[in-house]
Scaffold this active site. Structure first.
Site, PDB file in Angstrom:
ATOM      1  N   CYS A   1      -0.315   6.286   7.297  1.00 52.07           N
ATOM      2  CA  CYS A   1      -1.637   5.838   7.733  1.00 52.07           C
ATOM      3  C   CYS A   1      -1.410   4.817   8.989  1.00 52.07           C
ATOM      4  O   CYS A   1      -0.550   3.903   8.776  1.00 52.07           O
ATOM      5  CB  CYS A   1      -2.368   4.906   6.534  1.00 52.07           C
ATOM      6  SG  CYS A   1      -3.901   4.042   7.063  1.00 52.07           S
TER       7      CYS A   1
ATOM      8  N   CYS B   1     -12.474 -12.114  19.965  1.00 51.10           N
ATOM      9  CA  CYS B   1     -11.667 -11.100  19.127  1.00 51.10           C
ATOM     10  C   CYS B   1     -10.569 -10.477  20.253  1.00 51.10           C
ATOM     11  O   CYS B   1      -9.882  -9.518  19.814  1.00 51.10           O
ATOM     12  CB  CYS B   1     -12.512  -9.916  18.709  1.00 51.10           C
ATOM     13  SG  CYS B   1     -13.252  -9.073  19.897  1.00 51.10           S
TER      14      CYS B   1
ATOM     15  N   GLN C   1     -19.111  -9.362  11.193  1.00 52.17           N
ATOM     16  CA  GLN C   1     -17.586  -9.662  11.300  1.00 52.17           C
ATOM     17  C   GLN C   1     -16.878  -8.980  10.005  1.00 52.17           C
ATOM     18  O   GLN C   1     -17.421  -8.661   9.154  1.00 52.17           O
ATOM     19  CB  GLN C   1     -17.471 -11.235  11.039  1.00 52.17           C
ATOM     20  CG  GLN C   1     -17.971 -11.825  12.256  1.00 52.17           C
ATOM     21  CD  GLN C   1     -17.065 -11.870  13.336  1.00 52.17           C
ATOM     22  OE1 GLN C   1     -16.105 -11.186  13.481  1.00 52.17           O
ATOM     23  NE2 GLN C   1     -17.725 -12.439  14.565  1.00 52.17           N
TER      24      GLN C   1
ATOM     25  N   ASP D   1     -19.999 -15.354  22.017  1.00 54.59           N
ATOM     26  CA  ASP D   1     -18.853 -14.899  21.250  1.00 54.59           C
ATOM     27  C   ASP D   1     -19.102 -13.381  21.793  1.00 54.59           C
ATOM     28  O   ASP D   1     -19.898 -12.431  20.982  1.00 54.59           O
ATOM     29  CB  ASP D   1     -19.306 -14.879  19.801  1.00 54.59           C
ATOM     30  CG  ASP D   1     -18.382 -14.021  18.817  1.00 54.59           C
ATOM     31  OD1 ASP D   1     -17.389 -13.577  19.374  1.00 54.59           O
ATOM     32  OD2 ASP D   1     -18.827 -13.897  17.630  1.00 54.59           O
TER      33      ASP D   1
ATOM     34  N   CYS E   1      -7.128   1.134  -0.609  1.00 54.44           N
ATOM     35  CA  CYS E   1      -6.765   0.554   0.813  1.00 54.44           C
ATOM     36  C   CYS E   1      -6.682  -0.898   0.194  1.00 54.44           C
ATOM     37  O   CYS E   1      -7.508  -1.469  -0.328  1.00 54.44           O
ATOM     38  CB  CYS E   1      -7.907   0.864   1.695  1.00 54.44           C
ATOM     39  SG  CYS E   1      -7.730  -0.129   3.087  1.00 54.44           S
TER      40      CYS E   1
ATOM     41  N   CYS F   1      -2.786   0.068   9.220  1.00 49.59           N
ATOM     42  CA  CYS F   1      -1.898  -1.359   9.099  1.00 49.59           C
ATOM     43  C   CYS F   1      -0.541  -1.135   9.786  1.00 49.59           C
ATOM     44  O   CYS F   1       0.095   0.083   9.837  1.00 49.59           O
ATOM     45  CB  CYS F   1      -1.519  -1.677   7.624  1.00 49.59           C
ATOM     46  SG  CYS F   1      -3.193  -2.258   6.829  1.00 49.59           S
TER      47      CYS F   1
ATOM     48  N   CYS G   1       0.710  -1.190  -0.015  1.00 50.77           N
ATOM     49  CA  CYS G   1       0.020   0.087   0.117  1.00 50.77           C
ATOM     50  C   CYS G   1       0.992   1.148   0.041  1.00 50.77           C
ATOM     51  O   CYS G   1       1.838   1.484   0.734  1.00 50.77           O
ATOM     52  CB  CYS G   1      -0.783  -0.043   1.340  1.00 50.77           C
ATOM     53  SG  CYS G   1      -1.902   1.334   1.301  1.00 50.77           S
TER      54      CYS G   1
END
Length: 414
Positions: A69, A372, A251, A346, A146, A72, A63
């Site tokens: 940015c 998560c 998700q 969850d 992106c 990431c 990217c």
């Protein structure tokens, strides 16, 4: 003054870790294990970085915005060691609670699979800037592409900038566009708009609706309030088509959702009655209901209503009993689980400690935890193990590509 460091490993937040001569642990962003770097120490971080000896695992980031940015952190790491690191994050979290088990290799989604993103909009002069927060900054880095996002979101970036413009009526507004790819088009929920002074004017609402219509978006809402709808935003959970609630949870990657749903349904194969706790709009409920009766509970009334609508439109399923219930305030009690063969839970990132205690005190023979957050999963797993469960294999699922986040599915049996 600059100093040199050798990077020992990548930490749980995605930064390289080094130790200086005084024994201070330092966070060194955008670096990899074994690299020799030079930079200026600022608190516990190293800035103004120069990589003197790059790792053989370093690859060109795909990217053009990477490094500025903040979306990431690890595009510069080769796939194999990066994926192994995700698995190690889960292992370390469990080890801190004294838990050892078989951890499967992480399942990692590919680029272009992220179906929901939160884009920040800001005004710079007369121009609207749309993008993600810059690395370690509140400033917004404008993006033109992106690589993790679904191509349909990338293609819509110019139209999303136009859509954002009417939401700057109040000088304190800082709009965030929560964009979701659905089967019927893009669904956009806008938050961060100042509500004082009467909220968004009729003129601004009209301009937002016109922009949405011109872009052929499925729906645009303002913190859940309808501004524009051409079609119901529909998503598929197993055999069911479900109308996604405005601002509802989904998700991040459909591919990862399918992998997790498959792991859950395989684990409960043969169960006649299953509870799906923190069920949302039914991502696991509907695949489970192909073979088992399901008790589906979630705090969101909108999600439960969407689930009920999907159930009514999907023939051939086992019975689904869906109820809006805040499981933090009213966890499903051990006594209510007497007729259950399995429980799936969850929860959000905070985990579900009280609910785990009730499951541990029940007679349910099988529990599948989806999380998560490996840290809160490990904490809740400790409660279940103390209550007589054994944690079998754990599957890490990397749906937040090139970040420090990892999902997981763990199977507990008595």
């Amino acid at each position: 003054m600059s100093a040199r460091f050798r990077i020992e490993r990548v930490g749980a937040q995605g930064d390289g870790l080094a130790v200086n001569e005084a024994g201070q642990r330092l966070f060194v962003p955008l670096t990899l294990p074994g690299e020799v770097v030079e930079g200026v120490i600022s608190g516990d971080r190293v800035e103004d970085l120069q990589v003197l000896e790059p790792s053989p695992e370093r690859v060109p980031p795909p990217c053009p915005h990477f490094g500025v940015c903040g979306g990431c952190a690890l595009q510069h790491w080769a796939t194999a060691p990066y994926t192994a690191w995700k698995t190690e994050l889960v292992r370390e979290a469990l080890a801190r609670e004294g838990i050892e088990t078989d951890i499967l290799p992480a399942y990692t989604v590919g680029p272009g699979t992220r179906r929901r993103v939160a884009l920040h909009a800001r005004k710079r002069g007369r121009e609207v800037v749309l993008g993600f927060k810059a690395r370690r900054s509140w400033a917004v880095e404008a993006i033109s592409t992106c690589v993790i996002a679904d191509p349909r979101i990338v293609a819509a970036l110019p139209a999303l900038k136009v859509l954002a413009a009417p939401f700057f009526e109040h000088p304190k507004s800082a709009p965030t566009l929560h964009v979701t790819v659905t089967a019927t088009g893009l669904d956009v929920d806008v938050t961060g708009v100042e509500a004082r002074g009467g909220g968004l004017s009729a003129d601004a609402r009209m301009r937002a609706a016109e922009a949405a219509g011109a872009a052929d978006f499925a729906r645009v809402t303002l913190a859940g309030e309808m501004l524009y709808q051409a079609r119901l935003p529909m998503v598929r959970f197993g055999p069911a088509a479900v109308a996604l609630p405005a601002g509802g949870f989904l998700q991040a990657a459909a591919e990862a959702e399918r992998v997790m749903a498959s792991a859950v349904t395989q684990a409960v194969d043969g169960a006649a009655r299953v509870a799906d706790l923190f069920c949302g709009a039914g991502a696991f409920t509907f695949p489970l209901a192909e073979r088992s009766g399901v008790l589906a509970l979630d705090a969101s009334r909108e999600a439960i209503a969407a689930l009920a609508g999907g159930r009514a439109a999907t023939p051939g399923l086992k019975a689904i009993d869906a109820e809006a219930r805040d499981l933090y305030r009213r966890p499903l009690l051990a006594g209510e689980m007497k007729r259950l063969d399995a429980v799936v839970f969850d929860p959000p990132r905070a985990g579900a400690l009280d609910q785990a205690r009730e499951i541990a005190g029940s007679v349910v023979p099988l529990c599948i935890g989806v999380s998560c957050n490996p840290q809160t999963f490990a904490r809740d797993a400790g409660v279940l193990i103390a209550g007589g469960f054994r944690l079998g294999s754990v599957l890490p699922v990397d749906q937040f590509l090139w970040s420090a986040h990892v999902e997981l599915v763990g199977v507990f049996r008595r």
